[in-house]
Write an enzyme that holds these catalytic residues in place. Structure first.
Site, PDB file in Angstrom:
ATOM      1  N   ARG A  99      19.496 -22.332  -8.721  1.00  0.00           N
ATOM      2  CA  ARG A  99      20.665 -22.096  -9.565  1.00  0.00           C
ATOM      3  C   ARG A  99      20.819 -20.628  -9.977  1.00  0.00           C
ATOM      4  NH1 ARG A  99      20.594 -26.732  -7.799  1.00  0.00           N
ATOM      5  NH2 ARG A  99      20.944 -28.607  -9.051  1.00  0.00           N
ATOM      6  N   ARG A 138      11.420 -24.096  -5.483  1.00  0.00           N
ATOM      7  CA  ARG A 138      12.416 -23.869  -4.431  1.00  0.00           C
ATOM      8  C   ARG A 138      12.546 -22.382  -4.094  1.00  0.00           C
ATOM      9  NH1 ARG A 138      17.573 -27.768  -6.039  1.00  0.00           N
ATOM     10  NH2 ARG A 138      16.610 -29.777  -5.482  1.00  0.00           N
ATOM     11  N   SER A 183       6.698 -41.215   5.634  1.00  0.00           N
ATOM     12  CA  SER A 183       6.390 -40.766   6.993  1.00  0.00           C
ATOM     13  C   SER A 183       5.420 -39.590   6.971  1.00  0.00           C
ATOM     14  CB  SER A 183       7.678 -40.364   7.724  1.00  0.00           C
ATOM     15  OG  SER A 183       8.536 -41.478   7.870  1.00  0.00           O
ATOM     16  N   TRP A 208      17.877 -39.813 -12.429  1.00  0.00           N
ATOM     17  CA  TRP A 208      16.853 -38.845 -12.779  1.00  0.00           C
ATOM     18  C   TRP A 208      15.680 -39.535 -13.463  1.00  0.00           C
ATOM     19  CZ3 TRP A 208      16.961 -34.346 -10.578  1.00  0.00           C
ATOM     20  CH2 TRP A 208      18.187 -33.765 -10.217  1.00  0.00           C
ATOM     21  N   GLU A 224       0.819  -1.206   0.000  1.00  0.00           N
ATOM     22  CA  GLU A 224       0.000   0.000   0.000  1.00  0.00           C
ATOM     23  C   GLU A 224       0.857   1.263   0.000  1.00  0.00           C
ATOM     24  OE1 GLU A 224      -2.043  -2.922   2.940  1.00  0.00           O
ATOM     25  OE2 GLU A 224      -0.067  -2.626   2.026  1.00  0.00           O
ATOM     26  N   CYS A 266      -0.145   0.622   7.765  1.00  0.00           N
ATOM     27  CA  CYS A 266      -0.563   1.061   6.436  1.00  0.00           C
ATOM     28  C   CYS A 266      -1.923   1.762   6.485  1.00  0.00           C
ATOM     29  CB  CYS A 266      -0.639  -0.136   5.484  1.00  0.00           C
ATOM     30  SG  CYS A 266       0.968  -0.804   5.030  1.00  0.00           S
ATOM     31  N   ASP A 309      22.173 -39.211  -3.044  1.00  0.00           N
ATOM     32  CA  ASP A 309      22.115 -38.265  -4.168  1.00  0.00           C
ATOM     33  C   ASP A 309      23.150 -37.149  -4.075  1.00  0.00           C
ATOM     34  OD1 ASP A 309      19.998 -39.744  -5.042  1.00  0.00           O
ATOM     35  OD2 ASP A 309      18.457 -38.271  -4.536  1.00  0.00           O
ATOM     36  N   LEU A 367      20.483 -28.822  -3.382  1.00  0.00           N
ATOM     37  CA  LEU A 367      19.293 -28.253  -2.735  1.00  0.00           C
ATOM     38  C   LEU A 367      19.297 -26.731  -2.762  1.00  0.00           C
ATOM     39  CD1 LEU A 367      19.013 -30.612   0.391  1.00  0.00           C
ATOM     40  CD2 LEU A 367      17.869 -30.853  -1.827  1.00  0.00           C
ATOM     41  N   GLU A 388      11.395 -32.747  -0.273  1.00  0.00           N
ATOM     42  CA  GLU A 388      11.926 -33.307  -1.522  1.00  0.00           C
ATOM     43  C   GLU A 388      12.397 -34.758  -1.384  1.00  0.00           C
ATOM     44  OE1 GLU A 388      14.208 -31.331  -4.327  1.00  0.00           O
ATOM     45  OE2 GLU A 388      13.468 -29.318  -3.900  1.00  0.00           O
TER      46      GLU A 388
END
Length: 359
Positions: free
Chosen positions: A211, A188, A305, A174, A56, A88, A204, A208, A297
């Protein structure tokens, strides 16, 4: 007189502006604002980053004197309290705005209708509920945080047609294509934290991170009950958000003390059930760190779980047109059957994305 279709047009403009703050304003909500006078947009703004001017204020600054007797479209009820910035609602009153159109009231108990009352006392017309569903969808993580005091949990699964998340058990592989990888980068950048289990780090060795250099970097949370992951793992050495290890060991355990001396951020003493961290406690401790939106991820045990405990608010399941067979690793266990409600389906190159509500 402005009709409802014009109200929606300007509110959609405000909603689009608000989205620009994704990943940068948490724990504040994303907010956009548009000021209209005599059918012309005279001011636009959005909340750009946490601690900076709210939407605002940015719109009022752009409008200047033209804000007098104008209509303000805002995606969320304006704030009333002093926080990082002044209220505001006072700025709106002082600017001479004659009509405030909101997508929704602010569910935060500090506000929740109080700004509406104040505006009406100043003889300012208030309209609530224009594009309300879109407004709620925009800030679903903020809404959950302030009403339930829990983070919003989104789980991203990349799988084959037969439900496999790797091409071979115990090895990285992959499944999804390049368009899906680009989409995950976008996800992400819009969350506060990415969460994985220690097995994912071990197998892996993921980065995380996001890029692109100009995009926000989420925190990287690793569930590591006994602090077994190696400090040589890439998450500790590549650009990205801070790494947080969560474990069941006591604060005075030699591993905890030793790693903290090396500068590792550890949340210790998380309750354990069997050999796994109690996820309700994990989420509580992350909420206490102002983490509102989490992207889970993997890997398979973590997905299972969260699924079993019904802790996922939103599933983002990307399905690649491949069949892996039983040499791959499934993210589901036999018997864990549940119907998910599909909210949207999108194509990501050759892959298909299913966005499902988790509850």
């Amino acid at each position: 007189m402005t009709n409802i279709s014009e109200h929606k047009e300007y509110m959609q403009m405000a909603l689009k502006l608000a989205q620009k703050g994704a990943g940068r304003v948490s724990p504040n909500p994303m907010v956009g604002a548009v000021i209209v006078k005599s059918g012309t947009v005279v001011g636009k703004g959005y909340h750009k980053k946490y601690g900076s001017h709210h939407a605002e204020i940015n719109a009022l600054k752009q409008a200047g004197n033209k804000a007098k007797e104008a209509t303000l479209y805002v995606t969320l009820e304006p704030c009333l309290h002093f926080g990082k910035t002044p209220p505001c609602v006072d700025a709106i009153i002082n600017a001479g705005i004659k009509h405030v159109v909101m997508a929704m009231k602010d569910p935060n108990p500090l506000i929740n209708g109080k700004s509406v009352t104040k505006l009406k006392k100043e003889k300012i017309k208030v309209t609530i509920g224009v594009c309300e569903k879109e407004g709620r969808d925009l800030n679903k993580s903020f809404i959950k945080s302030v009403t339930e005091k829990k983070p919003y949990v989104m789980a991203k699964v990349g799988q084959s047609l037969d439900g496999m998340i790797t091409t071979q058990k115990g090895k990285q592989g992959w499944i999804t294509g390049e368009k899906s990888k680009q989409y995950v980068q976008k996800l992400r950048a819009e969350v506060d934290a990415i969460l994985v289990g220690d097995e994912t780090i071990k197998i892996d060795d993921p980065q995380l991170n996001v890029r692109k250099e100009n995009r926000p970097q989420p925190l990287r949370v690793v569930l590591d009950p006994e602090l077994k992951i190696s400090l040589k793992s890439r998450v500790f050495h590549v650009r990205g958000g801070s790494v947080i290890l969560m474990c069941g060991l006591k604060n005075d355990h030699r591993k905890v003390v030793g790693l903290r001396k090396k500068g590792v951020d550890i949340i210790a003493n998380v309750p354990v059930t069997g050999k796994k961290l109690r996820l309700s406690s994990v989420l509580k401790k992350l909420y206490e760190r102002n983490i509102q939106k989490i992207l889970v991820e993997g890997g398979a045990q973590v997905f299972q779980s969260f699924f079993k405990k019904n802790l996922v608010d939103e599933w983002q399941i990307i399905v690649a047109p491949k069949v892996i067979g039983d040499q791959g690793l499934s993210w589901m266990r036999k018997g864990d059957e549940r119907k998910l409600t599909v909210e949207a389906v999108k194509s990501l190159g050759e892959d298909e994305l299913f966005i499902c509500s988790g509850r």
